[in-house]
Design a protein around this motif. Structure first.
Motif, short mmCIF file in Angstrom:
data_model
loop_
_atom_site.label_atom_id
_atom_site.label_comp_id
_atom_site.label_asym_id
_atom_site.label_seq_id
_atom_site.Cartn_x
_atom_site.Cartn_y
_atom_site.Cartn_z
N MET A 1 -9.25 -10.81 -12.47
CA MET A 1 -10.38 -9.91 -12.42
C MET A 1 -10.75 -9.49 -11.00
O MET A 1 -11.06 -8.33 -10.80
CB MET A 1 -11.56 -10.54 -13.15
CG MET A 1 -12.47 -9.50 -13.71
SD MET A 1 -13.84 -10.08 -14.71
CE MET A 1 -13.10 -11.07 -15.96
N PRO A 2 -10.74 -10.39 -10.03
CA PRO A 2 -11.08 -9.95 -8.67
C PRO A 2 -10.21 -8.78 -8.19
O PRO A 2 -10.70 -7.91 -7.48
CB PRO A 2 -10.87 -11.18 -7.81
CG PRO A 2 -11.13 -12.32 -8.74
CD PRO A 2 -10.57 -11.84 -10.07
N GLU A 3 -8.94 -8.74 -8.60
CA GLU A 3 -8.06 -7.63 -8.20
C GLU A 3 -8.59 -6.31 -8.75
O GLU A 3 -8.67 -5.31 -8.03
CB GLU A 3 -6.63 -7.88 -8.71
CG GLU A 3 -5.61 -6.97 -8.11
CD GLU A 3 -5.38 -7.26 -6.63
OE1 GLU A 3 -5.09 -6.30 -5.91
OE2 GLU A 3 -5.48 -8.43 -6.21
N LYS A 4 -8.99 -6.31 -10.00
CA LYS A 4 -9.57 -5.11 -10.62
C LYS A 4 -10.86 -4.74 -9.92
O LYS A 4 -11.11 -3.57 -9.63
CB LYS A 4 -9.82 -5.39 -12.10
CG LYS A 4 -10.41 -4.23 -12.87
CD LYS A 4 -10.59 -4.63 -14.33
CE LYS A 4 -11.09 -3.50 -15.17
NZ LYS A 4 -11.26 -3.87 -16.57
N TRP A 21 -19.10 1.45 -14.22
CA TRP A 21 -18.67 1.04 -15.56
C TRP A 21 -17.41 1.81 -15.97
O TRP A 21 -16.47 1.23 -16.49
CB TRP A 21 -19.79 1.26 -16.59
CG TRP A 21 -19.41 0.77 -17.95
CD1 TRP A 21 -19.62 -0.48 -18.47
CD2 TRP A 21 -18.68 1.50 -18.95
NE1 TRP A 21 -19.08 -0.56 -19.72
CE2 TRP A 21 -18.51 0.64 -20.05
CE3 TRP A 21 -18.18 2.80 -19.03
CZ2 TRP A 21 -17.85 1.04 -21.21
CZ3 TRP A 21 -17.51 3.19 -20.18
CH2 TRP A 21 -17.36 2.33 -21.26
N SER A 22 -17.41 3.12 -15.73
CA SER A 22 -16.25 3.95 -16.08
C SER A 22 -15.00 3.54 -15.31
O SER A 22 -13.89 3.54 -15.86
CB SER A 22 -16.55 5.42 -15.82
OG SER A 22 -17.59 5.87 -16.65
N ASP A 23 -15.16 3.18 -14.04
CA ASP A 23 -14.02 2.72 -13.25
C ASP A 23 -13.49 1.38 -13.77
O ASP A 23 -12.29 1.11 -13.67
CB ASP A 23 -14.40 2.60 -11.77
CG ASP A 23 -14.55 3.95 -11.10
OD1 ASP A 23 -14.15 4.97 -11.69
OD2 ASP A 23 -15.08 3.98 -9.97
N LEU A 24 -14.38 0.56 -14.30
CA LEU A 24 -13.95 -0.72 -14.88
C LEU A 24 -13.30 -0.52 -16.25
O LEU A 24 -12.55 -1.37 -16.71
CB LEU A 24 -15.15 -1.67 -15.03
CG LEU A 24 -15.75 -2.22 -13.74
CD1 LEU A 24 -17.07 -2.92 -14.03
CD2 LEU A 24 -14.77 -3.16 -13.04
N PHE A 44 -18.93 -7.92 -12.30
CA PHE A 44 -18.60 -7.11 -11.13
C PHE A 44 -19.74 -7.14 -10.11
O PHE A 44 -19.52 -7.30 -8.91
CB PHE A 44 -18.30 -5.66 -11.54
CG PHE A 44 -18.13 -4.74 -10.37
CD1 PHE A 44 -16.92 -4.68 -9.70
CD2 PHE A 44 -19.19 -3.97 -9.92
CE1 PHE A 44 -16.77 -3.85 -8.59
CE2 PHE A 44 -19.04 -3.13 -8.82
CZ PHE A 44 -17.83 -3.08 -8.15
N PHE A 45 -20.96 -6.98 -10.59
CA PHE A 45 -22.11 -7.03 -9.69
C PHE A 45 -22.23 -8.41 -9.05
O PHE A 45 -22.48 -8.52 -7.85
CB PHE A 45 -23.40 -6.63 -10.42
CG PHE A 45 -23.69 -5.17 -10.33
CD1 PHE A 45 -24.68 -4.69 -9.49
CD2 PHE A 45 -22.96 -4.25 -11.06
CE1 PHE A 45 -24.95 -3.33 -9.39
CE2 PHE A 45 -23.21 -2.88 -10.96
CZ PHE A 45 -24.20 -2.43 -10.12
N VAL A 73 -27.81 -14.74 -10.78
CA VAL A 73 -29.22 -14.51 -11.09
C VAL A 73 -29.65 -13.13 -10.62
O VAL A 73 -30.36 -12.41 -11.34
CB VAL A 73 -30.11 -15.61 -10.47
CG1 VAL A 73 -31.59 -15.25 -10.53
CG2 VAL A 73 -29.86 -16.95 -11.17
N VAL A 74 -29.21 -12.72 -9.44
CA VAL A 74 -29.56 -11.40 -8.92
C VAL A 74 -28.97 -10.30 -9.80
O VAL A 74 -29.67 -9.34 -10.16
CB VAL A 74 -29.12 -11.24 -7.45
CG1 VAL A 74 -29.35 -9.81 -6.96
CG2 VAL A 74 -29.85 -12.23 -6.56
N ALA A 75 -27.71 -10.42 -10.19
CA ALA A 75 -27.08 -9.42 -11.06
C ALA A 75 -27.83 -9.33 -12.39
O ALA A 75 -28.10 -8.22 -12.88
CB ALA A 75 -25.61 -9.77 -11.29
#
Length: 123
Positions: A1-4, A21-24, A44-45, A73-75
């Motif tokens: 996932m980090p690569e994406k 979101w669309s890029d993901l 992602f956030f 928590v922030v996300a």
């Protein structure tokens, strides 16, 4: 996932949450599981906050927020109103729901820290 996530981060400056979101979730979205895609957006956030790319931003005070809370928590706090703003999200194909698209397009409460020297708010 980090690569994406790293690929999406390349184009994050000025992007709103719907663009992220669309890029993901590129391409046809009718088979995209809504709950899983929202979880990925939060992940992602969290990843971006952990890497000092996204920070929480108070739009009323027009200032960054440094709470010392964990990135997770922030996300979650940034998107805490998601369920109330998007109450009837379909199981699949989230962009088919106008509330989902509108929420992400106009969602605020975060900013991108560009090269550690300036903030860029979503368009």
């Amino acid at each position: 996932m980090p690569e994406k996530f790293l690929k999406v981060i390349e184009y994050i400056n000025g992007a709103n949450a719907y663009v992220i979101w669309s890029d993901l979730n590129p391409g046809v979205t009718k088979n995209v599981n809504s709950a899983a895609s929202v979880k990925e957006l939060l992940d992602f956030f969290e990843f971006s906050i952990s890497n000092n790319i996204i920070i929480e931003f108070d739009t009323e005070k027009n200032t960054p927020v440094f709470s010392c809370d964990s990135p997770k928590v922030v996300a979650q706090r940034i998107f805490r109103d998601f369920s109330s703003k998007v109450p009837h999200m379909p199981e699949f194909d989230p962009p088919s729901d106008d509330d989902f698209v509108g929420y992400l397009m106009f969602k605020r409460g975060w900013a991108v820290l560009v090269h550690g020297t300036r903030l860029m708010l979503p368009d």
